[in-house]
Structures are given as C-alpha cells and as structure tokens.
Design an enzyme around this catalytic site. Structure first.
Site, PDB file in Angstrom:
ATOM      1  N   LYS A 160       1.031  -1.329  -0.409  1.00 33.49           N
ATOM      2  CA  LYS A 160      -0.227   0.099   0.295  1.00 33.49           C
ATOM      3  C   LYS A 160       0.952   1.391   0.649  1.00 33.49           C
ATOM      4  O   LYS A 160       0.824   2.435  -0.655  1.00 33.49           O
ATOM      5  CB  LYS A 160      -0.808   0.162   0.839  1.00 33.49           C
ATOM      6  CG  LYS A 160      -2.553  -1.336   0.702  1.00 33.49           C
ATOM      7  CD  LYS A 160      -3.198  -1.443   2.192  1.00 33.49           C
ATOM      8  CE  LYS A 160      -3.734  -2.827   1.844  1.00 33.49           C
ATOM      9  NZ  LYS A 160      -4.294  -2.702   3.479  1.00 33.49           N
ATOM     10  N   GLN A 195      -4.690  -1.872  10.143  1.00 34.76           N
ATOM     11  CA  GLN A 195      -4.964  -3.204   8.914  1.00 34.76           C
ATOM     12  C   GLN A 195      -5.108  -3.975  10.131  1.00 34.76           C
ATOM     13  O   GLN A 195      -5.091  -4.114  11.030  1.00 34.76           O
ATOM     14  CB  GLN A 195      -2.916  -3.866   8.855  1.00 34.76           C
ATOM     15  CG  GLN A 195      -2.626  -4.563   7.900  1.00 34.76           C
ATOM     16  CD  GLN A 195      -3.866  -4.751   6.849  1.00 34.76           C
ATOM     17  OE1 GLN A 195      -3.299  -3.798   5.768  1.00 34.76           O
ATOM     18  NE2 GLN A 195      -4.087  -5.747   6.226  1.00 34.76           N
ATOM     19  N   ASP A 243     -11.400   2.940   3.787  1.00 35.51           N
ATOM     20  CA  ASP A 243     -11.665   1.531   3.945  1.00 35.51           C
ATOM     21  C   ASP A 243     -13.122   1.136   3.933  1.00 35.51           C
ATOM     22  O   ASP A 243     -13.455  -0.140   3.418  1.00 35.51           O
ATOM     23  CB  ASP A 243     -10.981   0.624   5.423  1.00 35.51           C
ATOM     24  CG  ASP A 243      -9.686  -0.299   4.961  1.00 35.51           C
ATOM     25  OD1 ASP A 243      -9.540  -0.559   3.780  1.00 35.51           O
ATOM     26  OD2 ASP A 243      -9.244  -0.817   5.820  1.00 35.51           O
TER      27      ASP A 243
END
Length: 367
Positions: free
Chosen positions: A127, A171, A194
């Site tokens: 990422k 994460q 997200d």
C-alpha cells in the site's frame, strides 16, 4: 443435408444440417436436427462457450428430447485485474497531479499496523509503494503485538485531527486482545477509506442513502464487472461468504446495481445448487478450490476473491496461491473469470487509492 444416428431412433427420422454460423452470427459448427413429427415451434436452443446444443421436443407426444451435441475447445475470458488496476492507478495519479497544481494539496493516507504478521506487513508495504507511485503521501505507524488498545486509539485520534491525512486504515486482523469494533468505530467517518465504519455500511444497505466510502475489495469486484461490460441489472448473483469485509458489502453493492442476490454461507443447504443458478458469482470464503466446475452455470461470470496457499513441491516457495474456485474446471464453463493471483488483489489497493483521492477532494471541495 446429412443423416446421423441417435440411439433408439431410425436414421430415416433424423436429419442433421451443419450451419457455418452460430445463432449469434459468429462462425462455428451448430448442429441442427430435424425430426418429421416435431412441431417447429418447439425448438429449444442453448449455447455455452464450449458446447452448443439444439434440442427438439415434441409436445404432442411423449417422445424423449433428442439432442445432437458438438463440443468445441473454448475457455473463459480472463478478467485481468492487474491491467485494470494499473489503468485506475494512472487515472488517480493524473487527478492527484491536477489537485497539487491547482490547490497545492496532496492526498494523505495513514496506515496503522499492530503486530508482526508477515502477510499484514506485506499488504502495508504494498500500500505504501502504491501511494508513492501515484503521489499520495503515506503515514505509517507500526506497533508491537502486545500494545494496549488505548495506544491504537491514541494514534487514530491524532490522525483524525490531522488535516494532511485524508484517509485512515487500520490493518486487519488485530491482535485477539483488542476490540476490533471499538477501534474501527474510532476512525472518523470522513476518513474511513476502508468503508468499515458502521454508518458507512448502514448507508450502503439503505435505499436512497449513499455511503461516503465503499469497502475496497467489494468495490474492486464490481468495478471489474463494469470495466469488462458485464451487465448486472436484472441478473442473478450469488455471493459465497458473508464476512463484514467482503461478502456482506459485496451483496449490498450488487443489490444496489439491481441484481437479484443470494448469499451462500456455511449453513447453506445444497450450496452448489444455489450457486448453479447464478449469472454472476463472487466467491470470498477462503477455501481453496471449493467451487467446482459443476457448481457453475454455463456462461456465468466469476469473480474469485480467495487467495489460498496450497502446498506445491514443484514451486520454489513450496506452495502456490489458488482461489476459492477451481480455475481449471471453471474456465471451461464460465464466460469470464478472474485469475488468482492477478485478479481481485490488485483492485483492492487501486480502490484504496481511489477512496483516498475522493476523501481529499471532498474535504477541500475540489472538483
């Protein structure tokens, strides 16, 4: 016109004509069977990539259906997620550059990683590289496995208040001693790139409401369908798996696109029968090669989210990555399919970059 013999019938009753064109105008060998006692209105035609069949049914009698089949070698179109993701990243890079030139602002993405899981660390590293490649600023926090939940919340709070950060990503999975719900809820709704905040998921589920962000993997799945011209409206779709990260939001997204959606999960009876009804299949269950060729309706489109390591002594790594769908079988039945790897995976990161850009544009009212 040539005669062909079929079991149980006299060759004098059956005639076959081989036409140079298929019903869609493409070249091929379609077999047309004519029986004298059959009403022409009762002809039934079915077509798949690998098999074309014309069936004749006599509704005036109890005679069985007669089918003549000619099998041709064919395989599904490969839906190249890697190529589509590159196109999207190029589009994002162009918009980031335009934004910098116009108002002097670059989007910023903050990532919080807790623990030392190798796959999570790899995702975060990828990422970060992706952000750099399109001009998005990246901020990274890496905390030890035994960190207190409060420490994670402290960093989230700091990023919530930082005007240079437009997206915050925690994460997953988190260590077992942390409350995942509390941590995800702490991320500002406006920076939830997200798409996991309950208000964003709630808006996704409601007609007439729009979420600020859609979860990246499901968004990538639907984007692949769009970019490959797959019609969703009015189609039957099956989502295999009901996780909060992929399965559930993917089903909601398909419903928004006016598909008729079914979800197959661990308690579904006869999952293969349900799946066989689908024009579109999205599989996100994490079981290698679970979906076999006989689960798939001829001509269906398959988006395989699964990335499963399977032992392979011939591979230098000792394993190979496979999807939830048995690719070798599925590609002989489906009309299009994503490979593993190289399908959905690259799209997830591309959608994250897109969501971060959307957030920055929204905060700075940049069109």
């Amino acid at each position: 016109m040539a005669s062909i013999k079929l079991p149980g019938f006299s060759s004098s009753l059956i005639k076959a004509r081989f036409l140079p064109f298929n019903h869609d105008g493409s070249r091929g060998n379609t077999v047309v069977c004519i029986r004298r006692d059959v009403d022409p209105l009762s002809l039934e035609f079915s077509s798949t990539n690998s098999l074309r069949t014309l069936s004749l049914r006599s509704y005036a009698s109890s005679s069985p259906v007669i089918s003549a089949k000619l099998t041709t070698e064919a395989s599904a179109k490969v839906i190249d997620g890697k190529s589509v993701a590159k196109t999207i990243r190029d589009e994002v890079a162009a918009e980031v550059s335009r934004m910098k030139d116009a108002i002097g602002v670059a989007p910023g993405l903050a990532v919080i990683l807790v623990g030392n899981k190798k796959d999570s660390a790899t995702y975060v590293r990828n990422k970060k590289k992706a952000c750099e490649s399109v001009g998005i600023n990246s901020f990274e926090v890496h905390l030890p496995e035994d960190s207190a939940e409060q420490e994670v919340l402290k960093f989230i709070s700091g990023f919530n208040d930082d005007p240079t950060v437009h997206g915050i990503l925690v994460q997953l999975p988190l260590p077992s001693h942390m409350n995942e719900q509390n941590i995800l809820n702490a991320v500002s709704l406006e920076k939830d790139v997200d798409g996991f905040h309950p208000l964003n998921i709630g808006r996704l589920a409601m007609r007439g409401r729009d979420p600020l962000f859609v979860p990246c993997t499901p968004k990538g799945c639907v984007e692949l369908l769009h970019r490959y011209g797959v019609e969703i409206k009015g189609k039957r779709a099956v989502v295999i798996g009901r996780s909060n990260i992929v399965g559930m939001p993917a089903a909601l997204l398909l419903q928004r696109e006016d598909a008729t959606v079914s979800i197959v999960h661990s308690r579904t009876k006869n999952p293969e029968e349900v799946t066989r009804q689908a024009d579109i299949i999205i599989s996100a269950v994490g079981q290698p090669n679970m979906v076999r060729g006989n689960w798939i309706k001829p001509g269906a489109v398959i988006i395989d989210v699964g990335i499963n390591p399977v032992e392979d002594s011939k591979s230098p790594r000792g394993y190979q990555l496979v999807g939830d769908v048995c690719y070798e079988e599925a590609c002989k039945v489906a009309s299009a399919i994503t490979p593993v790897p190289g399908g959905v995976g690259p799209m997830t990161i591309a959608m994250l970059l897109s969501n971060t850009l959307i957030s920055a544009k929204r905060m700075h009212n940049f069109q």
